[in-house]
Design a protein around this motif. Structure first.
Motif, PDB file in Angstrom:
ATOM      1  N   UNK A  51       1.925   6.438  13.991  1.00 10.32           N
ATOM      2  CA  UNK A  51       0.919   7.277  14.630  1.00 10.32           C
ATOM      3  C   UNK A  51       0.071   6.457  15.596  1.00 10.32           C
ATOM      4  N   UNK A  52       0.607   5.998  16.709  1.00 16.61           N
ATOM      5  CA  UNK A  52       1.888   6.372  17.313  1.00 16.61           C
ATOM      6  C   UNK A  52       2.513   5.153  17.977  1.00 16.61           C
ATOM      7  N   UNK A  53       3.779   5.299  18.406  1.00 15.13           N
ATOM      8  CA  UNK A  53       4.461   4.296  19.221  1.00 15.13           C
ATOM      9  C   UNK A  53       4.262   4.642  20.698  1.00 15.13           C
ATOM     10  N   UNK A  54       3.823   3.676  21.464  1.00 12.31           N
ATOM     11  CA  UNK A  54       3.559   3.861  22.897  1.00 12.31           C
ATOM     12  C   UNK A  54       4.883   3.809  23.653  1.00 12.31           C
ATOM     13  N   UNK A  55       5.304   4.956  24.207  1.00 13.18           N
ATOM     14  CA  UNK A  55       6.611   5.044  24.837  1.00 13.18           C
ATOM     15  C   UNK A  55       6.671   4.383  26.209  1.00 13.18           C
ATOM     16  N   UNK A  96      16.155  13.842  14.852  1.00 14.64           N
ATOM     17  CA  UNK A  96      15.653  14.503  16.065  1.00 14.64           C
ATOM     18  C   UNK A  96      14.600  15.564  15.714  1.00 14.64           C
ATOM     19  N   UNK A  97      14.726  16.196  14.559  1.00 17.14           N
ATOM     20  CA  UNK A  97      13.777  17.234  14.156  1.00 17.14           C
ATOM     21  C   UNK A  97      12.554  16.674  13.441  1.00 17.14           C
ATOM     22  N   UNK A  98      12.446  15.345  13.377  1.00 20.83           N
ATOM     23  CA  UNK A  98      11.300  14.714  12.707  1.00 20.83           C
ATOM     24  C   UNK A  98      10.555  13.762  13.648  1.00 20.83           C
ATOM     25  N   UNK A  99      10.542  14.131  14.916  1.00 15.65           N
ATOM     26  CA  UNK A  99       9.786  13.370  15.916  1.00 15.65           C
ATOM     27  C   UNK A  99       8.485  14.109  16.222  1.00 15.65           C
ATOM     28  N   UNK A 100       7.384  13.354  16.269  1.00 14.67           N
ATOM     29  CA  UNK A 100       6.054  13.907  16.517  1.00 14.67           C
ATOM     30  C   UNK A 100       5.521  13.342  17.834  1.00 14.67           C
ATOM     31  N   UNK A 134       0.827  -1.204   0.000  1.00 16.55           N
ATOM     32  CA  UNK A 134       0.000   0.000   0.000  1.00 16.55           C
ATOM     33  C   UNK A 134       0.863   1.257   0.000  1.00 16.55           C
ATOM     34  N   UNK A 135       1.962   1.249   0.735  1.00 11.05           N
ATOM     35  CA  UNK A 135       2.855   2.407   0.738  1.00 11.05           C
ATOM     36  C   UNK A 135       3.454   2.646  -0.646  1.00 11.05           C
ATOM     37  N   UNK A 136       3.857   1.570  -1.318  1.00 12.35           N
ATOM     38  CA  UNK A 136       4.403   1.690  -2.672  1.00 12.35           C
ATOM     39  C   UNK A 136       3.350   2.265  -3.619  1.00 12.35           C
ATOM     40  N   UNK A 137       2.131   1.734  -3.546  1.00 16.87           N
ATOM     41  CA  UNK A 137       1.050   2.213  -4.411  1.00 16.87           C
ATOM     42  C   UNK A 137       0.685   3.658  -4.094  1.00 16.87           C
ATOM     43  N   UNK A 138       0.664   4.016  -2.805  1.00 14.89           N
ATOM     44  CA  UNK A 138       0.330   5.385  -2.401  1.00 14.89           C
ATOM     45  C   UNK A 138       1.359   6.375  -2.936  1.00 14.89           C
ATOM     46  N   UNK A 139       2.622   6.001  -2.906  1.00 14.80           N
ATOM     47  CA  UNK A 139       3.656   6.868  -3.471  1.00 14.80           C
ATOM     48  C   UNK A 139       3.425   7.082  -4.957  1.00 14.80           C
ATOM     49  N   UNK A 140       3.054   6.026  -5.658  1.00 17.40           N
ATOM     50  CA  UNK A 140       2.785   6.140  -7.099  1.00 17.40           C
ATOM     51  C   UNK A 140       1.600   7.058  -7.381  1.00 17.40           C
ATOM     52  N   UNK A 141       0.619   7.084  -6.474  1.00 19.20           N
ATOM     53  CA  UNK A 141      -0.538   7.967  -6.631  1.00 19.20           C
ATOM     54  C   UNK A 141      -0.203   9.426  -6.339  1.00 19.20           C
ATOM     55  N   UNK A 142       0.913   9.671  -5.656  1.00 24.20           N
ATOM     56  CA  UNK A 142       1.287  11.028  -5.280  1.00 24.20           C
ATOM     57  C   UNK A 142       0.956  11.397  -3.859  1.00 24.20           C
ATOM     58  N   UNK A 143       0.616  10.404  -3.025  1.00 25.72           N
ATOM     59  CA  UNK A 143       0.370  10.670  -1.613  1.00 25.72           C
ATOM     60  C   UNK A 143       1.678  11.054  -0.928  1.00 25.72           C
ATOM     61  N   UNK A 144       1.566  11.821   0.142  1.00 32.23           N
ATOM     62  CA  UNK A 144       2.762  12.351   0.798  1.00 32.23           C
ATOM     63  C   UNK A 144       3.302  11.479   1.925  1.00 32.23           C
ATOM     64  N   UNK A 145       2.453  10.641   2.534  1.00 30.31           N
ATOM     65  CA  UNK A 145       2.928   9.905   3.699  1.00 30.31           C
ATOM     66  C   UNK A 145       2.255   8.563   3.889  1.00 30.31           C
ATOM     67  N   UNK A 146       3.009   7.627   4.476  1.00 35.17           N
ATOM     68  CA  UNK A 146       2.502   6.307   4.865  1.00 35.17           C
ATOM     69  C   UNK A 146       2.776   6.143   6.353  1.00 35.17           C
ATOM     70  N   UNK A 147       1.721   6.093   7.158  1.00 38.62           N
ATOM     71  CA  UNK A 147       1.849   6.045   8.613  1.00 38.62           C
ATOM     72  C   UNK A 147       1.156   4.803   9.157  1.00 38.62           C
ATOM     73  N   UNK A 148       1.704   4.269  10.247  1.00 32.89           N
ATOM     74  CA  UNK A 148       1.205   3.013  10.806  1.00 32.89           C
ATOM     75  C   UNK A 148       1.034   3.142  12.311  1.00 32.89           C
ATOM     76  N   UNK A 198      11.934   9.375   7.613  1.00 32.88           N
ATOM     77  CA  UNK A 198      11.133   8.955   8.760  1.00 32.88           C
ATOM     78  C   UNK A 198      10.484  10.160   9.440  1.00 32.88           C
ATOM     79  N   UNK A 199       9.201  10.017   9.777  1.00 36.16           N
ATOM     80  CA  UNK A 199       8.452  10.988  10.579  1.00 36.16           C
ATOM     81  C   UNK A 199       7.841  10.180  11.724  1.00 36.16           C
ATOM     82  N   UNK A 200       8.532  10.152  12.842  1.00 36.38           N
ATOM     83  CA  UNK A 200       8.235   9.172  13.878  1.00 36.38           C
ATOM     84  C   UNK A 200       7.284   9.743  14.927  1.00 36.38           C
ATOM     85  N   UNK A 201       6.057   9.218  14.954  1.00 33.69           N
ATOM     86  CA  UNK A 201       5.070   9.637  15.935  1.00 33.69           C
ATOM     87  C   UNK A 201       5.126   8.769  17.177  1.00 33.69           C
TER      88      UNK A 201
END
Length: 339
Positions: free
Chosen positions: A78-82, A180-184, A33-47, A105-108
């Motif tokens: 979206x998201x990892x339980x710390x 470090x600047x891409x943590x959510x 799905x992430x590969x297909x979403x990139x082909x469609x022009x979507x900006x992000x794949x989040x899990x 990586x955009x790590x939530x």
């Protein structure tokens, strides 16, 4: 312009009608799905990450695999339980996955939500310190993780190492510069959104939020985003803040869409109690494209956020979810100025 991604909860079940019968299915289909979403022009794949459940529980192998199969799309959680995380091991895994992905990586992360078992983090070997709550423990793990991502040396090197060391104290490797600047932070309250801003984390506003004013969910969520941005500005961070909201949005364009989502039932907010906290759950959207566009125009939080995550029904399979995403990109997003 608005960044648009998908958010998959990664469900799998051997039940009749499921296109995702096993854990292997959900992992391979998530990559597809992430590969297909990139082909469609979507900006992000989040899990989404949940433990002790028939869902995605170990994000970093998946993130690395998606990173190896794609080249442009943002890849996140979206998201990892710390409450469950060892900050040191997590810093190594995150660094490796980010390097494989070329810095996408955009790590939530967050303090977590109710899970399938009671205090599941204790089985992972974690306990709150004296006087701490589990949420406090999650925030402590988070602050340690953020410090490690800075890449500063802290460990005393062995004077007789097996391999030559660089000079000075040693850091964890592999280190990925810029991660470090891409943590959510996934925030369910205004206070934790402000806390995240002060630490320089981007904001993922949760689909369930503490009901702090009694106003509609999207209004409270928009206020949360504005409070976060004000706190970020006050903190004076060098990089720009980002904010995201997630929504279930389905344009009804064919009989299959109407079969799955045309019956209604989630057109209004819901209020309930989680861990003795009054919480408000956001509504979903499902309608014919013209009516759907008009409904979405009134969502203040979507307008306030720079990133929208589309919650996808992953158990319906890759092909159907590609159709859902493609319809939003072609028929809904341009009319709303998202594209």
């Amino acid at each position: 312009m608005k960044k648009i991604g998908f958010l998959s909860f990664g469900h799998w079940s051997p039940t009749h009608g499921s296109q995702v019968k096993t854990a292997g299915d959900v992992l391979t289909q998530s990559i597809e799905l992430a590969v297909a979403a990139e082909e469609l022009g979507l900006d992000g794949a989040y899990f989404r990450v949940h433990h002790f459940a028939r869902q995605l529980g170990s994000p970093f192998p998946l993130l690395a695999a998606v990173g190896a199969r794609t080249s442009k799309i943002e890849i996140g959680t979206g998201v990892i339980d710390m409450r469950y995380e060892n900050p040191f091991y997590m810093a190594e895994d995150a660094g490796a996955a980010d390097l494989i992905a070329g810095g996408r990586l955009q790590l939530g992360i967050s303090r977590g939500s109710p899970e399938q078992v009671i205090d599941g983090w204790k089985y992972f070997g974690y306990r709150p310190a004296e006087g701490e709550t589990p949420a406090d423990m999650a925030r402590r793990h988070t602050e340690a993780f953020l410090d490690l991502l800075e890449g500063k040396g802290f460990a005393e090197p062995n004077p007789r190492p097996m391999f030559p060391n660089p000079p000075g104290l040693l850091r964890l490797e592999p280190h990925s510069e810029g991660l470090r600047d891409r943590i959510w932070w996934g925030a369910g309250s205004n206070a934790t959104a402000v806390w995240a801003a002060r630490l320089g984390m981007h904001l993922q506003s949760s689909t369930l939020k503490d009901d702090e004013t009694g106003e509609p969910f999207h209004v409270q969520q928009a206020d949360q985003l504005r409070a976060y941005k004000a706190a970020w500005k006050e903190a004076g961070h060098a990089h720009a803040p980002r904010t995201s909201v997630s929504r279930s949005i389905f344009a009804l364009t064919n009989d299959t869409d109407r079969k799955y989502f045309g019956r209604g039932g989630k057109e209004s907010d819901q209020v309930g109690f989680i861990e003795q906290q009054r919480s408000i759950f956001g509504r979903g959207y499902a309608d014919e494209p013209d009516r759907l566009i008009e409904q979405l125009k009134g969502d203040e939080a979507i307008a306030e956020a720079d990133t929208l995550l589309l919650t996808v029904p992953n158990m319906l399979g890759v092909d159907y979810n590609v159709h859902v995403i493609d319809t939003i990109l072609k028929e809904i997003a341009p009319a709303l100025g998202w594209r």
